[in-house]
Write a protein that holds these residues in place. Sequence first.
Motif, mmCIF file in Angstrom:
data_model
loop_
_atom_site.group_PDB
_atom_site.id
_atom_site.type_symbol
_atom_site.label_atom_id
_atom_site.label_comp_id
_atom_site.label_asym_id
_atom_site.label_seq_id
_atom_site.Cartn_x
_atom_site.Cartn_y
_atom_site.Cartn_z
ATOM 1 N N ILE A 27 42.563 42.461 39.352
ATOM 2 C CA ILE A 27 43.362 42.674 40.562
ATOM 3 C C ILE A 27 43.047 44.035 41.169
ATOM 4 O O ILE A 27 42.895 44.170 42.393
ATOM 5 C CB ILE A 27 44.859 42.541 40.235
ATOM 6 N N ALA A 28 42.933 45.053 40.322
ATOM 7 C CA ALA A 28 42.601 46.388 40.822
ATOM 8 C C ALA A 28 41.246 46.396 41.529
ATOM 9 O O ALA A 28 41.065 47.065 42.554
ATOM 10 C CB ALA A 28 42.603 47.383 39.664
ATOM 11 N N GLU A 29 40.296 45.615 41.005
ATOM 12 C CA GLU A 29 38.960 45.548 41.601
ATOM 13 C C GLU A 29 38.939 44.695 42.873
ATOM 14 O O GLU A 29 38.018 44.818 43.687
ATOM 15 C CB GLU A 29 37.972 44.941 40.598
ATOM 16 N N SER A 30 39.928 43.822 43.035
ATOM 17 C CA SER A 30 39.921 42.838 44.119
ATOM 18 C C SER A 30 40.937 43.159 45.210
ATOM 19 O O SER A 30 41.301 42.286 46.000
ATOM 20 C CB SER A 30 40.223 41.445 43.544
ATOM 21 N N GLU A 31 41.380 44.390 45.273
ATOM 22 C CA GLU A 31 42.446 44.760 46.206
ATOM 23 C C GLU A 31 42.123 44.405 47.651
ATOM 24 O O GLU A 31 42.964 43.877 48.385
ATOM 25 C CB GLU A 31 42.750 46.255 46.091
ATOM 26 N N ASN A 32 40.897 44.678 48.089
ATOM 27 C CA ASN A 32 40.535 44.396 49.481
ATOM 28 C C ASN A 32 40.609 42.907 49.796
ATOM 29 O O ASN A 32 41.088 42.502 50.861
ATOM 30 C CB ASN A 32 39.129 44.934 49.789
ATOM 31 N N GLU A 33 40.141 42.071 48.858
ATOM 32 C CA GLU A 33 40.176 40.627 49.079
ATOM 33 C C GLU A 33 41.614 40.114 49.058
ATOM 34 O O GLU A 33 41.973 39.210 49.825
ATOM 35 C CB GLU A 33 39.336 39.911 48.020
ATOM 36 N N ILE A 34 42.451 40.690 48.212
ATOM 37 C CA ILE A 34 43.860 40.305 48.185
ATOM 38 C C ILE A 34 44.520 40.635 49.522
ATOM 39 O O ILE A 34 45.283 39.839 50.078
ATOM 40 C CB ILE A 34 44.594 41.000 47.018
#
Length: 272
Positions: free
Chosen positions: A257-264
Amino acid sequence: MTMRKRLVISIDGGGIRGVIPLIILKQIQRRFSQDLFLQDISWWGTSTGALISGALGIQSHVKFEEAIQNVLDLYEFRSAAAVHPHGVSIPTRALNQLIQANFSNLHLDQFPNLNIVVSNAVDLSPVVFNAENSCPLDEAIAASCAFPGVFPAVKINDALYVDGFFNAKNPTRLAQQYDLQFSSEITYLSLGTGIMRTKDAIEEEVAAVHEHMSDLHMDGKLNYFRFNPQLINAVDSMQNTSAKNILALRKDALAYIAESENEIQRFIKAIS
């Protein structure tokens, strides 16, 4: 005339690894300005994804984050209940207790936005139980989780069904084909249960579904988002319900989740 917006949440199979999509949904809710249950959600789930979809689909009377925590508690319960009083692990015991305690006396025709994916026991073709092809909810979920050799096949309407895992572990494409009948602006949120270290035909099918949906997204035909972390700390096993492995699943999900923040954030913008 403005098209009605719909959100399809599709959740893969994967046993105890269902902890991963639950953590992802919890974190999405914490970033979203309104309760996710205010969205027009169509739930699709296979195996553990069916259990999660069913558990969330029957809880729209509470706040979404509370509903997610209730289901996470079920997975913690499964970890404890899988152990026989004499110390022997019996995963069927935990799953049967969980299904009976939470889904008895409910019928799919009560939940028009809930779609449970199973496999025909004869040819393993995917079958969808929902309000249009209805049955008791506990039977549909038990069938969707009935992995041969671990759980027995389930008889529904004079036919035998097993885990939907075989040809629809990722049920997103089934959802997209079903949704062709609706004139709505649809966003698809596809949630995996972790990218495993081992690859087989089932995982290849999961990847093919993702590629198909990604192509439609790139062509501007629909909004599609998939979140599925690599398993790093957790094991591949669907049945490892140890407290240590559940913590490892949480760790893998939170790191992703931390790595995917922009996509979230892009997903949140799409449904706002």
